[in-house]
Write a protein that holds these residues in place. Structure first.
Motif, mmCIF file in Angstrom:
data_model
loop_
_atom_site.group_PDB
_atom_site.id
_atom_site.type_symbol
_atom_site.label_atom_id
_atom_site.label_comp_id
_atom_site.label_asym_id
_atom_site.label_seq_id
_atom_site.Cartn_x
_atom_site.Cartn_y
_atom_site.Cartn_z
ATOM 1 N N GLN A 165 -3.405 1.428 10.303
ATOM 2 C CA GLN A 165 -3.010 1.204 8.916
ATOM 3 C C GLN A 165 -3.260 -0.245 8.523
ATOM 4 O OE1 GLN A 165 1.127 2.500 8.666
ATOM 5 N NE2 GLN A 165 0.468 4.540 8.018
ATOM 6 N N TRP A 166 -3.432 -0.477 7.199
ATOM 7 C CA TRP A 166 -3.598 -1.845 6.709
ATOM 8 C C TRP A 166 -2.787 -2.057 5.425
ATOM 9 C CZ3 TRP A 166 -8.130 1.264 7.069
ATOM 10 C CH2 TRP A 166 -8.589 1.795 5.874
ATOM 11 N N LYS A 167 -1.521 -1.716 5.479
ATOM 12 C CA LYS A 167 -0.653 -1.887 4.319
ATOM 13 C C LYS A 167 -0.424 -3.361 3.997
ATOM 14 C CE LYS A 167 1.849 2.485 4.800
ATOM 15 N NZ LYS A 167 3.185 3.119 4.870
ATOM 16 N N GLY A 168 -0.794 -4.245 4.912
ATOM 17 C CA GLY A 168 -0.645 -5.669 4.669
ATOM 18 C C GLY A 168 -1.769 -6.283 3.868
ATOM 19 N N GLN A 169 -2.803 -5.511 3.571
ATOM 20 C CA GLN A 169 -3.953 -6.055 2.857
ATOM 21 C C GLN A 169 -3.557 -6.581 1.478
ATOM 22 O OE1 GLN A 169 -6.727 -7.206 3.429
ATOM 23 N NE2 GLN A 169 -8.482 -6.265 2.439
ATOM 24 N N ALA A 170 -3.816 -7.887 1.241
ATOM 25 C CA ALA A 170 -3.589 -8.574 -0.037
ATOM 26 C C ALA A 170 -2.115 -8.742 -0.390
ATOM 27 C CB ALA A 170 -4.331 -7.883 -1.178
ATOM 28 N N VAL A 171 -1.225 -8.545 0.558
ATOM 29 C CA VAL A 171 0.194 -8.767 0.288
ATOM 30 C C VAL A 171 0.413 -10.210 -0.164
ATOM 31 C CG1 VAL A 171 2.440 -9.085 1.404
ATOM 32 C CG2 VAL A 171 1.169 -6.969 1.759
ATOM 33 N N GLY A 172 1.121 -10.371 -1.267
ATOM 34 C CA GLY A 172 1.395 -11.687 -1.811
ATOM 35 C C GLY A 172 0.162 -12.437 -2.273
ATOM 36 N N GLY A 173 -0.984 -11.786 -2.237
ATOM 37 C CA GLY A 173 -2.246 -12.446 -2.579
ATOM 38 C C GLY A 173 -2.658 -13.471 -1.547
ATOM 39 N N THR A 174 -2.029 -13.435 -0.367
ATOM 40 C CA THR A 174 -2.303 -14.437 0.664
ATOM 41 C C THR A 174 -2.601 -13.857 2.039
ATOM 42 O OG1 THR A 174 0.075 -14.643 1.104
ATOM 43 C CG2 THR A 174 -0.894 -16.212 -0.470
ATOM 44 N N TRP A 175 -2.341 -12.593 2.233
ATOM 45 C CA TRP A 175 -2.567 -11.964 3.532
ATOM 46 C C TRP A 175 -3.735 -10.987 3.444
ATOM 47 C CZ3 TRP A 175 -0.027 -13.342 7.903
ATOM 48 C CH2 TRP A 175 1.145 -14.104 7.749
ATOM 49 N N PHE A 176 -4.636 -11.092 4.406
ATOM 50 C CA PHE A 176 -5.824 -10.239 4.393
ATOM 51 C C PHE A 176 -6.208 -9.814 5.812
ATOM 52 C CE2 PHE A 176 -5.983 -12.881 0.637
ATOM 53 C CZ PHE A 176 -6.269 -11.960 -0.361
ATOM 54 N N VAL A 177 -6.764 -8.622 5.904
ATOM 55 C CA VAL A 177 -7.320 -8.160 7.172
ATOM 56 C C VAL A 177 -8.355 -9.171 7.643
ATOM 57 C CG1 VAL A 177 -8.758 -6.367 8.227
ATOM 58 C CG2 VAL A 177 -6.882 -5.718 6.687
ATOM 59 N N VAL A 178 -8.318 -9.515 8.907
ATOM 60 C CA VAL A 178 -9.265 -10.484 9.443
ATOM 61 C C VAL A 178 -10.464 -9.776 10.062
ATOM 62 C CG1 VAL A 178 -8.201 -10.651 11.747
ATOM 63 C CG2 VAL A 178 -9.486 -12.608 10.809
ATOM 64 N N GLN A 179 -11.637 -10.345 9.874
ATOM 65 C CA GLN A 179 -12.864 -9.830 10.456
ATOM 66 C C GLN A 179 -13.119 -10.509 11.801
ATOM 67 O OE1 GLN A 179 -15.485 -8.598 6.547
ATOM 68 N NE2 GLN A 179 -15.802 -10.663 7.368
ATOM 69 N N PRO A 180 -14.013 -9.974 12.627
ATOM 70 C CA PRO A 180 -14.273 -10.571 13.933
ATOM 71 C C PRO A 180 -14.784 -12.007 13.884
ATOM 72 C CG PRO A 180 -15.044 -8.308 13.919
ATOM 73 C CD PRO A 180 -14.663 -8.651 12.499
ATOM 74 N N ASP A 181 -15.309 -12.455 12.721
ATOM 75 C CA ASP A 181 -15.754 -13.847 12.601
ATOM 76 C C ASP A 181 -14.671 -14.744 12.020
ATOM 77 O OD1 ASP A 181 -15.741 -12.983 9.969
ATOM 78 O OD2 ASP A 181 -17.869 -13.391 9.599
ATOM 79 N N GLY A 182 -13.502 -14.202 11.760
ATOM 80 C CA GLY A 182 -12.391 -14.968 11.214
ATOM 81 C C GLY A 182 -12.313 -14.961 9.704
ATOM 82 N N LYS A 183 -13.321 -14.414 9.034
ATOM 83 C CA LYS A 183 -13.308 -14.381 7.574
ATOM 84 C C LYS A 183 -12.407 -13.262 7.063
ATOM 85 C CE LYS A 183 -17.965 -16.314 7.061
ATOM 86 N NZ LYS A 183 -19.333 -16.100 6.528
ATOM 87 N N LYS A 184 -11.997 -13.399 5.778
ATOM 88 C CA LYS A 184 -11.182 -12.360 5.151
ATOM 89 C C LYS A 184 -12.031 -11.135 4.862
ATOM 90 C CE LYS A 184 -9.766 -15.205 1.846
ATOM 91 N NZ LYS A 184 -9.029 -15.762 0.685
#
Length: 215
Positions: A165-184
């Motif tokens: 699950q990724w219910k944390g995606q874009a929470v508060g406009g500051t939290w994002f799923v991280v990619q393997p290169d560290g980018k959002k």
């Protein structure tokens, strides 16, 4: 070791949003703003990485016995979201815009860390699909060491109730799923700005905005 338990979007990406929703999203029981659409299927891995290695992160003092460690980082692609990083149990990891990557620094402590448990390490996580030159660690205020990807400290989200699950995606406009290169990962965003769940220590509150914790 104990297991870990617990938005400018380019026009070309807009079509993808019609199939985006956090896995297991339930608008009747969520404080998050409703996503564009809800897809019934849970995200499943579509591309499994083949490379396996171990990251050499700076040596750390032995963590307390009751601390859950992230023993493995797995970079892979899942349905709808695309590139993600998970821990050894399949929990998707996130990065926080209020942290820094150069130098690495974590600004999520106290109640924030209750909601976003840091991915802690004892110094030698196994890597699959994540390059070892992207993985490091940073010392937190409490002395524990937290894994970083592309310099960014990474976390789990207690609002995710099961792996994938990724219910944390874009929470508060500051939290994002991280990619393997560290980018959002910005490929699958909810409509509006979701709120975080309340910290466990605020058991009498169901709204993080009323708990003193706002991100």
């Amino acid at each position: 070791m104990a297991q870990m338990k617990r938005t400018v979007i380019v026009a070309s990406a807009m079509v993808a949003l019609t199939a985006c929703a956090p896995a297991g999203y339930d608008p009747a029981n969520s404080s998050a703003a409703e996503p564009v659409a809800v897809a019934a299927a849970e995200p499943t891995a579509t591309v499994e990485p083949e490379v396996s290695a171990s990251a050499e992160v700076p040596a750390a003092d032995a963590p307390p016995a009751d601390v859950d460690l992230t023993e493995k980082l797995v970079g892979k692609s899942v349905a709808r979201m695309g590139k993600v990083v998970t821990d050894q149990d399949g929990w998707i990891l996130y990065r926080f815009d209020k942290d820094t990557a150069d130098p690495p620094s974590s600004n999520c402590v106290d109640k924030c860390a209750e909601v976003w448990p840091p991915a802690l390490t004892d110094g030698n996580p196994e890597l699959t699909g994540v390059s070892d030159d992207k993985v490091g660690s940073v010392t937190r205020q409490d002395g524990t060491r937290q894994l970083t990807v592309g310099g960014w400290p990474v976390y789990r989200y207690i609002g995710d109730k099961k792996p994938g699950q990724w219910k944390g995606q874009a929470v508060g406009g500051t939290w994002f799923v991280v990619q393997p290169d560290g980018k959002k990962n910005l490929s699958c965003l909810p409509k509006g700005t979701p709120k975080a769940v309340a910290p466990p220590s605020d058991s009498g509150s169901n709204d993080a905005g009323g708990s003193g914790y706002s991100y």
